[in-house]
Write a protein that holds these residues in place. Structure first.
Motif, mmCIF file in Angstrom:
data_model
loop_
_atom_site.group_PDB
_atom_site.id
_atom_site.type_symbol
_atom_site.label_atom_id
_atom_site.label_comp_id
_atom_site.label_asym_id
_atom_site.label_seq_id
_atom_site.Cartn_x
_atom_site.Cartn_y
_atom_site.Cartn_z
ATOM 1 N N HIS A 1 -5.831 15.896 -1.824
ATOM 2 C CA HIS A 1 -6.083 16.725 -3.004
ATOM 3 C C HIS A 1 -4.974 17.730 -3.237
ATOM 4 O O HIS A 1 -4.677 18.070 -4.380
ATOM 5 N N PHE B 1 -12.911 18.897 -7.651
ATOM 6 C CA PHE B 1 -13.104 18.858 -6.193
ATOM 7 C C PHE B 1 -14.351 19.660 -5.819
ATOM 8 O O PHE B 1 -15.202 19.198 -5.047
ATOM 9 N N CYS C 1 -14.414 12.928 -3.827
ATOM 10 C CA CYS C 1 -13.417 13.811 -4.450
ATOM 11 C C CYS C 1 -12.170 13.017 -4.841
ATOM 12 O O CYS C 1 -11.550 13.288 -5.883
ATOM 13 N N THR C 2 -11.807 12.064 -4.020
ATOM 14 C CA THR C 2 -10.608 11.269 -4.306
ATOM 15 C C THR C 2 -10.769 10.483 -5.602
ATOM 16 O O THR C 2 -9.841 10.409 -6.414
ATOM 17 N N SER D 1 -10.180 12.750 -8.490
ATOM 18 C CA SER D 1 -8.776 13.115 -8.647
ATOM 19 C C SER D 1 -7.959 11.979 -9.240
ATOM 20 O O SER D 1 -6.993 12.213 -9.967
#
Lengths: 57, 500
Positions: B76, B103, B175-176, B179
């Motif tokens: 991140h 995030f 979260c990835t 992103s």
């Protein structure tokens, strides 16, 4: 197809476990990878030289 | 402890005097080697029993997983640098705000329901229990809700050290995904609309994909032998095609396309920051892929003595080390050949990992290199193809993660056919048909929610910022600070590449 045992069962594997172990595939891939590295450098050198020449006075 | 009583590892017995470490005492010299070894083995067993070898293993296994979390946070940091660098000066901070906020929202929403979905629906709807006994709505109700009896596994618990660590690793996968989508939509999306999309993607869409294709009870695995060890399809392709669905409704940035349909290149304000960000993503990938491996010897492990994939098939950390490095190298070299552009070279590094991710556990390193090289070569043409169809993907996320993710799945179907997808007798095997089925399912699980939810947001006026705000710059509208208050203007927009 490239499972390293005739029996499709992980219990039959106690060593190398990658695609093609026991066949020619790993060696062939190593050869291809090496050729790629050399070829890319040759192509890269030729094109970079050609572009650099455009800046020669 | 092994050196206690002056008896070292047997390789030192009667060894040369320069060998470091304690030596046998005089009384033991002349004792037959077999007796010494037997005595040593007995002492080791006694020491293990006395010192609690199982405790040591538990600490190792839990710490192993725990360390994947900060490593994945580096992903991140990378995405943050990469997106901000790819943004123009007038949008740099708002791109950062969007990324950071996504995030932050992923963590609680994944806690609220994402974790529950993962365990609830591997066998599909309505959520029946699977043969491994670690799935189904009833099971999920017992371990993954933050209330009632289930809450004991969703908070600090002396009798359950590992649940929170697993949760953390999976939350970082979520979260990835957010992103990945975040970079594609920079410089024109509304913050709240984006966060809603991120939650749908990170705490729902990819979780369904993971339940179906990244779980030993997942129906894609048990019925079709789908194998996606490093989540090329269920994380990268889902996120990439979710982004595509959003981009269709979001539309391109002002100035991206000319009246004749040809594309312009809108340069970000800081290419070096973008490239370093991409390198940080590569660093974080080691944590991401490390978290795809289950350490041995615990009640929750697959094997007493072997590392395993999430499917329960064997893997070694050596596999990861060999193949990630060769994948990164192949992708960079392939991308350099035709682009010479550091942005695309580092995107090629990502593509190299993603194209081999499905089979990082079973590829031969040179094989991984060749596949990654091919991914690096096709990367830019695929991105140009998409751009020539009016899609403004600011960082190439749809191609790098979506297209290459599916490419990786299919490649494994070709090369890995016949490998057992589970470590059981009569296991389903990897096949091209199975991998194609997986690719179609992952594409739909990404694209459909992305398109539908962004369409709803568009109808509600929550998707795109007004034209005036976009021209003025998102930072002026959204952020009470300036990225570079004493410096610079945007670089000129130039033609991107020849239109088809």
């Amino acid at each position: 197809m490239f499972f390293p045992s005739d029996e499709a069962n992980w219990a039959a594997i106690d060593g190398a476990m990658f695609i093609g172990w026991g066949s020619m595939l790993p060696g062939l891939m190593t050869f291809i990878a090496a050729v790629i590295c050399v070829a890319v450098l040759v192509i890269g050198q030729r094109s970079e030289v050609a572009k650099a020449k455009a800046f020669d006075k | 402890m092994l050196w206690e009583n002056d008896i070292p590892c047997f390789i030192f017995v009667n060894g040369p005097s320069w060998v470091a470490g304690p030596r046998l005492n005089k009384a033991e010299k002349g004792t037959p080697v077999e007796e010494q070894l037997a005595e040593l083995a007995a002492q080791v067993a006694a020491l293990e029993a006395a010192s609690g070898g199982s405790v040591t293993n538990t600490m190792f296994a839990e710490t192993y997983y725990y360390l994947t979390i900060p490593l994945m946070i580096i992903i991140h940091a990378g995405f943050l640098a990469y997106e901000m660098g790819a943004s123009r000066l007038k949008n740099v901070l708002s791109s950062g705000v969007k990324n950071i906020l996504a995030f932050a929202f992923m963590i609680p929403t994944f806690y609220f329901f994402g974790w529950w979905i993962y365990f609830g629906f591997p066998t599909g709807i309505p959520g029946a229990a699977g043969p491994m006994g670690i799935s189904g709505v009833e099971y999920a109700n017992a371990i993954a809700w933050g209330w009632g009896d289930s809450a004991q596994y969703m908070g600090p618990n002396i009798a359950d050290n590992i649940s929170g660590v697993f949760f953390g690793a999976f939350a970082l996968f979520a979260c990835t995904t957010a992103s990945i989508m975040s970079g594609a939509v920079i410089e024109r999306i509304q913050t709240v609309g984006f966060i809603i999309l991120a939650v749908v993607l990170g705490s729902f869409a990819w979780v369904v994909a993971a339940a179906w294709g990244w779980h030993a009870d997942g129906w894609l695995v048990t019925k079709f032998g789908v194998h996606d060890f490093g989540a090329a399809g269920l994380v990268h392709a889902v996120a990439g095609f979710f982004a595509l669905g959003v981009l269709i409704n979001l539309g391109p940035r002002i100035g991206k396309f000319n009246a004749d349909g040809s594309a312009n290149h809108i340069p970000g304000h800081n290419m070096p920051l973008t490239v370093v960000g991409l390198m940080l993503i590569i660093v974080g990938f080691w944590g991401f892929l490390m978290a795809c491996v289950v350490p041995p010897g615990e009640a929750w492990s697959w094997f007493p003595d072997k590392f395993a994939t999430i499917y329960g098939t064997p893997i070694t950390l050596g596999s990861l080390s060999f193949n990630i490095l060769m994948g990164v190298a192949g992708g960079i070299i392939g991308a350099w050949l035709f682009t010479r552009d550091p942005f695309w070279m580092m995107s090629g590094a990502l593509a190299g990992i993603i194209s081999t991710a499905s089979g990082l556990d079973i590829y031969f390193p040179a094989h991984a290199f060749v596949i990654a090289f091919s991914a690096g070569i096709i990367l830019k043409p695929c991105a140009d193809w998409l751009e020539n169809r009016g899609i403004d993907d600011a960082v190439g996320a749809v191609t790098v993660h979506g297209t290459i993710g599916l490419y990786g799945l299919i490649m494994l179907g070709i090369w890995g056919a016949g490998f057992p997808a589970l470590a059981i007798d009569n296991a389903p095997t990897i096949s091209l048909v199975g991998q194609i089925v997986g690719a179609v399912v992952f594409f739909l699980l990404g694209f459909v929610p992305g398109y539908v939810v962004s369409l709803i947001l568009k109808m509600l006026g929550m998707l795109r910022v007004p034209e005036g705000a976009e021209i003025a710059g998102m930072d002026a509208v959204k952020v009470p600070a300036a990225g570079y208050p004493e410096w610079g203007n945007d670089a000129p927009v130039t033609p991107a590449h020849p239109a088809e």
